[in-house]
Design a protein around this motif. Sequence first.
Motif, mmCIF file in Angstrom:
data_model
loop_
_atom_site.group_PDB
_atom_site.id
_atom_site.type_symbol
_atom_site.label_atom_id
_atom_site.label_comp_id
_atom_site.label_asym_id
_atom_site.label_seq_id
_atom_site.Cartn_x
_atom_site.Cartn_y
_atom_site.Cartn_z
ATOM 1 N N GLU A 4 0.823 -1.409 -0.057
ATOM 2 C CA GLU A 4 -0.085 -0.142 -0.046
ATOM 3 C C GLU A 4 0.967 1.298 -0.028
ATOM 4 O O GLU A 4 0.515 2.069 -0.680
ATOM 5 C CB GLU A 4 -0.868 -0.032 1.331
ATOM 6 N N LYS A 5 1.866 1.284 0.823
ATOM 7 C CA LYS A 5 2.804 2.465 0.768
ATOM 8 C C LYS A 5 3.643 2.652 -0.300
ATOM 9 O O LYS A 5 3.984 3.657 -0.763
ATOM 10 C CB LYS A 5 3.723 2.361 2.157
ATOM 11 N N PHE A 6 3.881 1.231 -1.052
ATOM 12 C CA PHE A 6 4.887 1.554 -2.108
ATOM 13 C C PHE A 6 3.936 2.083 -3.397
ATOM 14 O O PHE A 6 4.300 2.846 -4.126
ATOM 15 C CB PHE A 6 5.272 -0.083 -2.697
ATOM 16 N N MET A 7 2.674 1.609 -3.352
ATOM 17 C CA MET A 7 1.722 2.383 -4.471
ATOM 18 C C MET A 7 1.614 3.787 -4.161
ATOM 19 O O MET A 7 1.542 4.599 -5.058
ATOM 20 C CB MET A 7 0.225 1.783 -4.273
ATOM 21 N N PHE A 8 1.613 4.083 -2.983
ATOM 22 C CA PHE A 8 1.545 5.571 -2.564
ATOM 23 C C PHE A 8 2.687 6.387 -3.076
ATOM 24 O O PHE A 8 2.640 7.521 -3.600
ATOM 25 C CB PHE A 8 1.124 6.107 -0.938
ATOM 26 N N ILE A 9 3.823 6.046 -2.761
ATOM 27 C CA ILE A 9 5.021 6.407 -3.242
ATOM 28 C C ILE A 9 5.212 6.412 -4.602
ATOM 29 O O ILE A 9 5.674 7.692 -5.216
ATOM 30 C CB ILE A 9 6.304 5.606 -2.330
ATOM 31 N N GLN A 10 4.798 5.610 -5.383
ATOM 32 C CA GLN A 10 4.927 5.458 -6.747
ATOM 33 C C GLN A 10 3.953 6.764 -7.499
ATOM 34 O O GLN A 10 4.509 7.586 -8.140
ATOM 35 C CB GLN A 10 4.673 4.343 -7.431
ATOM 36 N N THR A 11 2.990 6.858 -6.958
ATOM 37 C CA THR A 11 2.029 7.840 -7.154
ATOM 38 C C THR A 11 2.507 9.136 -6.979
ATOM 39 O O THR A 11 2.439 10.115 -7.769
ATOM 40 C CB THR A 11 0.582 7.675 -6.625
ATOM 41 N N TRP A 12 3.410 9.302 -5.854
ATOM 42 C CA TRP A 12 3.579 10.665 -5.378
ATOM 43 C C TRP A 12 4.926 11.115 -6.008
ATOM 44 O O TRP A 12 5.133 12.360 -6.362
ATOM 45 C CB TRP A 12 4.315 10.282 -3.631
ATOM 46 N N LEU A 13 5.737 9.908 -6.405
ATOM 47 C CA LEU A 13 7.062 10.282 -7.330
ATOM 48 C C LEU A 13 6.472 10.748 -8.591
ATOM 49 O O LEU A 13 7.395 11.606 -9.194
ATOM 50 C CB LEU A 13 7.789 9.232 -7.420
#
Length: 344
Positions: free
Chosen positions: A187-196
């Motif tokens: 879940e946090k990985f998907m958030f980070i990819q969207t954030w990047l």
Amino acid sequence: MREIVLSSAEKRMHKRNLIVAGSFGLGIIIVFILSMNTGFIRLTPMELIHTILGNGTAQQELILFDFRLPRIVLSILVGTGLAISGSIMQAISRNGLADPGILGVNSGAGLAVLLFVVYFPVAANAPVYLLPVLAWVGSALTAAIVFLLAYRRNTGISSTRLLLSGIAVTAGISSVTIVLSLRISKEKFMFIQTWLAGSIWGKDWQFVLALLPFIAILLPYVFYKARTLNILNLGDSMATGLGAFVSREQILLLAAAVGLAGSCVAVSGSIGFVGLIAPHLARRLVGSRHQAMLPVTALVGGLLIITADTIARWAFMPSEIPTGIVVAVIGSPYFLFLLVRSKA
């Protein structure tokens, strides 16, 4: 007679600058209205009016006041902050290609945000207000490294070294970010990819309140220093001859630029090219005097991000794409154009 002619020319220029600024301000208002009605659930113009007046349904009030308005306001604030940050960096470095993203400031703030996401729950109220501060620390350290690598005692800051140092540092931080991303939950990985990719992810009023103090304090300070930016644009020797404390002013203005960029990146993700496009467009329209250029730069940045975010929500409904991708589609060709024209 000469004084009358000069005065008349100044009046015409002032009137032209007001028209340019008013046009971008009107553009922001128009897109603001359109953006309030952009989303999976549409609100008709009459429903918008009724909801604004407090006569809408509970669902309409939730959509408008709790979801859309915070994001719209955040988009304008982020665009303004990133644009002014880029304008400062271009003036200090005397490099038309300087930009918070290109110089690694966004990446440094992003690394701080990644560490925040790994160790704190994103929804917790206290850490949300600490997020811009943490991002400022990360971006400040990155900016210091880039400028130290580009600085030479005898020649000062070289435009070419500054650009190459920023690219190198950004690449290094991006590598560290990828390694850390592999150690977090899905879940946090998907958030980070969207954030990047650059996404207005802070979508409620607490994120607006977290960013607002940085904008409210640093923006007036930068506008106050418009004359100093004009002097710094002339070069270190000329600025010193005119009585400016060059090193002190550069450090203070760089801290303001980093503060604006870092706090904006904290709530918007890594959106690039805004600090590159907005100052260039403003300079072409109203000239290089920062007294006129800075307000127009802020308006251009605000209009660019709110428009990009509206397109990102509208283009592939019900899904949406990151705002940074829309900005990159506009900014990448413009950056290559400026790079080709650069004599650095």
